[in-house]
Structure formats: C-alpha cells, structure tokens
Design a protein around this motif. Structure first.
Motif, PDB file in Angstrom:
ATOM      1  N   LEU A   1      14.954  56.662   4.946  1.00 47.99           N
ATOM      2  CA  LEU A   1      15.053  55.391   4.229  1.00 47.99           C
ATOM      3  C   LEU A   1      13.719  54.987   3.597  1.00 47.99           C
ATOM      4  CD1 LEU A   1      17.077  53.550   7.015  1.00 47.99           C
ATOM      5  CD2 LEU A   1      18.000  54.429   4.873  1.00 47.99           C
ATOM      6  N   THR A   2      12.848  55.936   3.414  1.00 49.20           N
ATOM      7  CA  THR A   2      11.511  55.640   2.882  1.00 49.20           C
ATOM      8  C   THR A   2      11.597  54.834   1.584  1.00 49.20           C
ATOM      9  OG1 THR A   2      10.699  57.716   3.814  1.00 49.20           O
ATOM     10  CG2 THR A   2       9.323  56.650   2.147  1.00 49.20           C
ATOM     11  N   GLY A   3      10.951  53.674   1.609  1.00 51.49           N
ATOM     12  CA  GLY A   3      10.893  52.841   0.400  1.00 51.49           C
ATOM     13  C   GLY A   3      12.170  52.120   0.043  1.00 51.49           C
ATOM     14  N   ALA A   4      13.176  52.130   0.901  1.00 50.23           N
ATOM     15  CA  ALA A   4      14.444  51.453   0.589  1.00 50.23           C
ATOM     16  C   ALA A   4      14.293  49.939   0.676  1.00 50.23           C
ATOM     17  CB  ALA A   4      15.540  51.926   1.547  1.00 50.23           C
ATOM     18  N   ASP A   5      15.153  49.221  -0.055  1.00 44.70           N
ATOM     19  CA  ASP A   5      15.101  47.764  -0.084  1.00 44.70           C
ATOM     20  C   ASP A   5      16.295  47.189   0.687  1.00 44.70           C
ATOM     21  OD1 ASP A   5      14.870  45.077  -0.586  1.00 44.70           O
ATOM     22  OD2 ASP A   5      14.947  45.246  -2.788  1.00 44.70           O
ATOM     23  N   PHE A   6      16.010  46.582   1.864  1.00 42.24           N
ATOM     24  CA  PHE A   6      17.033  45.932   2.680  1.00 42.24           C
ATOM     25  C   PHE A   6      16.800  44.421   2.736  1.00 42.24           C
ATOM     26  CE2 PHE A   6      17.289  50.264   4.402  1.00 42.24           C
ATOM     27  CZ  PHE A   6      18.682  50.434   4.522  1.00 42.24           C
TER      28      PHE A   6
ATOM     29  N   ASN B   1      13.889  57.308   9.429  1.00 42.10           N
ATOM     30  CA  ASN B   1      12.557  57.094   8.864  1.00 42.10           C
ATOM     31  C   ASN B   1      12.605  55.784   8.083  1.00 42.10           C
ATOM     32  OD1 ASN B   1      10.087  57.144   7.639  1.00 42.10           O
ATOM     33  ND2 ASN B   1      10.326  59.150   6.684  1.00 42.10           N
ATOM     34  N   VAL B   2      12.050  54.721   8.707  1.00 44.36           N
ATOM     35  CA  VAL B   2      12.097  53.394   8.093  1.00 44.36           C
ATOM     36  C   VAL B   2      10.699  52.990   7.617  1.00 44.36           C
ATOM     37  CG1 VAL B   2      13.172  51.109   8.383  1.00 44.36           C
ATOM     38  CG2 VAL B   2      13.824  52.944   9.898  1.00 44.36           C
ATOM     39  N   THR B   3       9.934  53.933   7.118  1.00 46.59           N
ATOM     40  CA  THR B   3       8.580  53.634   6.656  1.00 46.59           C
ATOM     41  C   THR B   3       8.613  53.022   5.245  1.00 46.59           C
ATOM     42  OG1 THR B   3       8.319  55.893   5.794  1.00 46.59           O
ATOM     43  CG2 THR B   3       7.555  55.474   8.026  1.00 46.59           C
ATOM     44  N   LYS B   4       7.738  52.057   5.060  1.00 45.93           N
ATOM     45  CA  LYS B   4       7.583  51.378   3.763  1.00 45.93           C
ATOM     46  C   LYS B   4       8.895  50.772   3.260  1.00 45.93           C
ATOM     47  CE  LYS B   4       3.740  54.346   2.370  1.00 45.93           C
ATOM     48  NZ  LYS B   4       3.202  55.274   1.347  1.00 45.93           N
ATOM     49  N   VAL B   5       9.713  50.272   4.205  1.00 47.74           N
ATOM     50  CA  VAL B   5      11.004  49.671   3.858  1.00 47.74           C
ATOM     51  C   VAL B   5      10.859  48.156   3.747  1.00 47.74           C
ATOM     52  CG1 VAL B   5      13.340  49.225   4.722  1.00 47.74           C
ATOM     53  CG2 VAL B   5      12.366  51.515   4.890  1.00 47.74           C
ATOM     54  N   ASN B   6      11.552  47.562   2.790  1.00 45.52           N
ATOM     55  CA  ASN B   6      11.532  46.115   2.616  1.00 45.52           C
ATOM     56  C   ASN B   6      12.649  45.512   3.461  1.00 45.52           C
ATOM     57  OD1 ASN B   6      11.434  43.471   1.841  1.00 45.52           O
ATOM     58  ND2 ASN B   6      11.723  43.844  -0.360  1.00 45.52           N
ATOM     59  N   LEU B   7      12.262  44.883   4.598  1.00 45.11           N
ATOM     60  CA  LEU B   7      13.202  44.230   5.504  1.00 45.11           C
ATOM     61  C   LEU B   7      13.025  42.711   5.486  1.00 45.11           C
ATOM     62  CD1 LEU B   7      12.920  46.677   8.549  1.00 45.11           C
ATOM     63  CD2 LEU B   7      14.950  46.339   7.119  1.00 45.11           C
ATOM     64  N   SER B   8      12.421  42.205   4.439  1.00 45.29           N
ATOM     65  CA  SER B   8      12.171  40.766   4.388  1.00 45.29           C
ATOM     66  C   SER B   8      13.480  39.982   4.390  1.00 45.29           C
ATOM     67  CB  SER B   8      11.352  40.412   3.132  1.00 45.29           C
ATOM     68  OG  SER B   8      12.045  40.800   1.960  1.00 45.29           O
ATOM     69  N   ASN B   9      13.517  39.002   5.296  1.00 42.91           N
ATOM     70  CA  ASN B   9      14.675  38.112   5.463  1.00 42.91           C
ATOM     71  C   ASN B   9      15.975  38.852   5.850  1.00 42.91           C
ATOM     72  OD1 ASN B   9      15.246  35.245   5.401  1.00 42.91           O
ATOM     73  ND2 ASN B   9      16.725  35.713   3.784  1.00 42.91           N
TER      74      ASN B   9
ATOM     75  N   SER C   1      10.567  54.694  12.975  1.00 41.47           N
ATOM     76  CA  SER C   1       9.233  54.221  12.596  1.00 41.47           C
ATOM     77  C   SER C   1       9.331  53.158  11.503  1.00 41.47           C
ATOM     78  CB  SER C   1       8.383  55.392  12.087  1.00 41.47           C
ATOM     79  OG  SER C   1       7.162  54.923  11.565  1.00 41.47           O
ATOM     80  N   PHE C   2       8.605  52.031  11.706  1.00 41.77           N
ATOM     81  CA  PHE C   2       8.590  50.954  10.719  1.00 41.77           C
ATOM     82  C   PHE C   2       7.228  50.887  10.021  1.00 41.77           C
ATOM     83  CE2 PHE C   2      11.863  49.665  13.704  1.00 41.77           C
ATOM     84  CZ  PHE C   2      12.870  49.179  12.885  1.00 41.77           C
ATOM     85  N   LYS C   3       6.478  51.944  10.085  1.00 42.58           N
ATOM     86  CA  LYS C   3       5.125  51.936   9.535  1.00 42.58           C
ATOM     87  C   LYS C   3       5.125  51.571   8.045  1.00 42.58           C
ATOM     88  CE  LYS C   3       0.916  54.718   9.253  1.00 42.58           C
ATOM     89  NZ  LYS C   3       0.292  56.043   9.550  1.00 42.58           N
TER      90      LYS C   3
ATOM     91  N   TYR D   1       3.267  47.069  17.373  1.00 42.33           N
ATOM     92  CA  TYR D   1       2.940  47.281  15.949  1.00 42.33           C
ATOM     93  C   TYR D   1       3.565  46.188  15.083  1.00 42.33           C
ATOM     94  CZ  TYR D   1       3.130  49.123  11.232  1.00 42.33           C
ATOM     95  OH  TYR D   1       3.021  49.258   9.860  1.00 42.33           O
ATOM     96  N   LEU D   2       4.855  45.884  15.307  1.00 43.81           N
ATOM     97  CA  LEU D   2       5.548  44.899  14.484  1.00 43.81           C
ATOM     98  C   LEU D   2       4.993  43.494  14.684  1.00 43.81           C
ATOM     99  CD1 LEU D   2       9.254  46.130  14.821  1.00 43.81           C
ATOM    100  CD2 LEU D   2       7.753  46.326  12.828  1.00 43.81           C
ATOM    101  N   CYS D   3       4.563  43.200  15.909  1.00 37.47           N
ATOM    102  CA  CYS D   3       3.990  41.875  16.169  1.00 37.47           C
ATOM    103  C   CYS D   3       2.686  41.649  15.395  1.00 37.47           C
ATOM    104  CB  CYS D   3       3.738  41.697  17.670  1.00 37.47           C
ATOM    105  SG  CYS D   3       5.249  41.337  18.621  1.00 37.47           S
ATOM    106  N   LYS D   4       2.006  42.719  15.081  1.00 33.38           N
ATOM    107  CA  LYS D   4       0.754  42.610  14.333  1.00 33.38           C
ATOM    108  C   LYS D   4       0.998  42.198  12.883  1.00 33.38           C
ATOM    109  CE  LYS D   4      -1.727  46.080  17.078  1.00 33.38           C
ATOM    110  NZ  LYS D   4      -2.349  47.438  17.065  1.00 33.38           N
ATOM    111  N   ILE D   5       2.187  42.518  12.363  1.00 38.40           N
ATOM    112  CA  ILE D   5       2.461  42.226  10.950  1.00 38.40           C
ATOM    113  C   ILE D   5       3.561  41.167  10.784  1.00 38.40           C
ATOM    114  CG2 ILE D   5       1.739  44.540  10.218  1.00 38.40           C
ATOM    115  CD1 ILE D   5       4.681  45.317  10.005  1.00 38.40           C
ATOM    116  N   ALA D   6       4.098  40.679  11.920  1.00 36.82           N
ATOM    117  CA  ALA D   6       5.231  39.739  11.854  1.00 36.82           C
ATOM    118  C   ALA D   6       4.820  38.375  11.291  1.00 36.82           C
ATOM    119  CB  ALA D   6       5.833  39.564  13.246  1.00 36.82           C
TER     120      ALA D   6
END
Length: 219
Positions: free
Chosen positions: A133-138, A152-160, A173-175, A196-201
C-alpha cells in the motif's frame, strides 16, 4: 418328422436283411425344449429403472467434473466482495481510483496498491493482507475491522481515517505515514509500533471525535 428304422429277417433260401424307413409324426418335445418364436424377453421394470438411475448418476458426475476442470479462471475466484465484484486479489492495482466507493469486505490480499486512491471509501472488514500500500491515500476512509496484517503501509495517508478494530499484527509498518486525526481505537499494535506512532500522532477524528493520541494510548 422323425425317422424310424424297421429291420426284419425273411425265411428264404438266401437270407438277406431288408431295411425299411417310414416317417411318422414326431414325438412331442419336452416342455423345456419347446420355443415360441413370438416370445421375446422383457426386461424387468426394476432392472430398467436401476439402469436409468445408474446412467443418470454417471452423467451427472461427468458433468460436474467437467465444470470443475474447465471453469473459466475469472469465475474460479472473483476476489471481490459483496459490493465490489471485480477481481482485486493478487492484482497490480497501482494508482487505481477507489475514492468514495463502498467496498465492504473487499478482498485485496497480496495486491499491489501503490498510490491507489481510497479517499472517503467505505472499507469495513476489507482485507489488505500482505498487500503493498506504499503511498496509498486512505484519508477519511472507513477502515473499521480492516485487515492490514503483513501489509506495507509506508508513506500512506491515513489522516482522519477510522481504523477502529483494524488488524495490524505481524510486520505491518506505518513508517512515514500521515496519521493526523486517525482513530486507532482497539487496534492491537505491537509496542514498537505504538511507540513510533505516538511520536507522530496528532489531531482529532472528525467522525468519532476521538483524539489520535488517546486512541493509541500514548503517555
């Protein structure tokens, strides 16, 4: 007609044998040797029914076997879901636009979905098992109970996005992903993933009203 031999000796000077043949009516044949030329063998009704059933069963088995062997590949496995009937499992769907679509329980297992657009899509229970799912928009997508195991959930847009109850075990991976306002309620994260996610949440989900950091149980 039967032939009967009648032999007799005469009293003459030169004795000789005299043979005489006569025909008489034939002795009636015993019942077991008699034949009726008009008589034909008639099959037993039970035997006939049994043969028909046997042939019918054999034909049915043959047809079923043929249907299994010669079924079209596209029909052998749809790979879709109750709403999206297209083949989406094990496919290269890079850059495809699924935005706003209802794809509940859609099967995307092992598919390549790089830069695919799922913005605002309803993906409840969808499977992205081992998908790229690299670079996918969710963004704004409904991902409740979706399966991201080994994905592979790297560089994925999971906003909202709402990921309540989603499965992300394994090497998920959510890197480099954007999780602003994402809702991770009841998502079973590994401790290293959570840290890791808490650092960018950051942010609050506009649908559920839950803060991203709270759903991640950040300190």
């Amino acid at each position: 007609m039967a032939l009967f031999l009648n032999a007799s000796l005469s009293s003459t000077s030169k004795p000789h044998h005299r043979l005489s043949f006569s025909t008489t009516s034939a002795t009636p044949l015993p019942p077991f040797l008699r034949t009726n030329p008009k008589q034909t063998l008639q099959p037993s009704p039970k035997l006939t029914l049994s043969l028909i059933e046997s042939v019918s069963s054999a034909t049915l088995v043959a047809l079923l076997s043929a249907s299994l062997v010669f079924v079209h590949p596209a029909l052998a496995f749809k790979g879709g879901g109750p709403y999206g009937q297209g083949v989406t499992r094990g496919q290269d769907l890079s850059g495809k636009d699924f935005s706003g679509k209802t794809l509940i329980k859609q099967d995307f297992k092992t598919s390549i979905l790089r830069q695919a657009n799922f913005k605002g899509a309803k993906l409840l229970g969808a499977s992205f098992f081992d998908a790229d799912l690299t670079g996918a928009d969710f963004s704004d997508a409904d991902l409740r109970s979706a399966d991201f195991s080994l994905a592979n959930v790297t560089k994925v847009n999971l906003s909202n996005a709402n990921l309540e109850g989603a499965l992300v075990t394994g090497n998920t991976s959510f890197k480099g992903s954007d999780i602003t306002g994402a809702d991770f309620t009841d998502v079973p994260l590994r401790e290293d993933q959570r840290e890791y996610l808490c650092k960018i949440a950051d942010g609050v989900n506009s649908t559920t009203g839950n803060a991203t950091r709270d759903t991640l149980l950040c300190n």
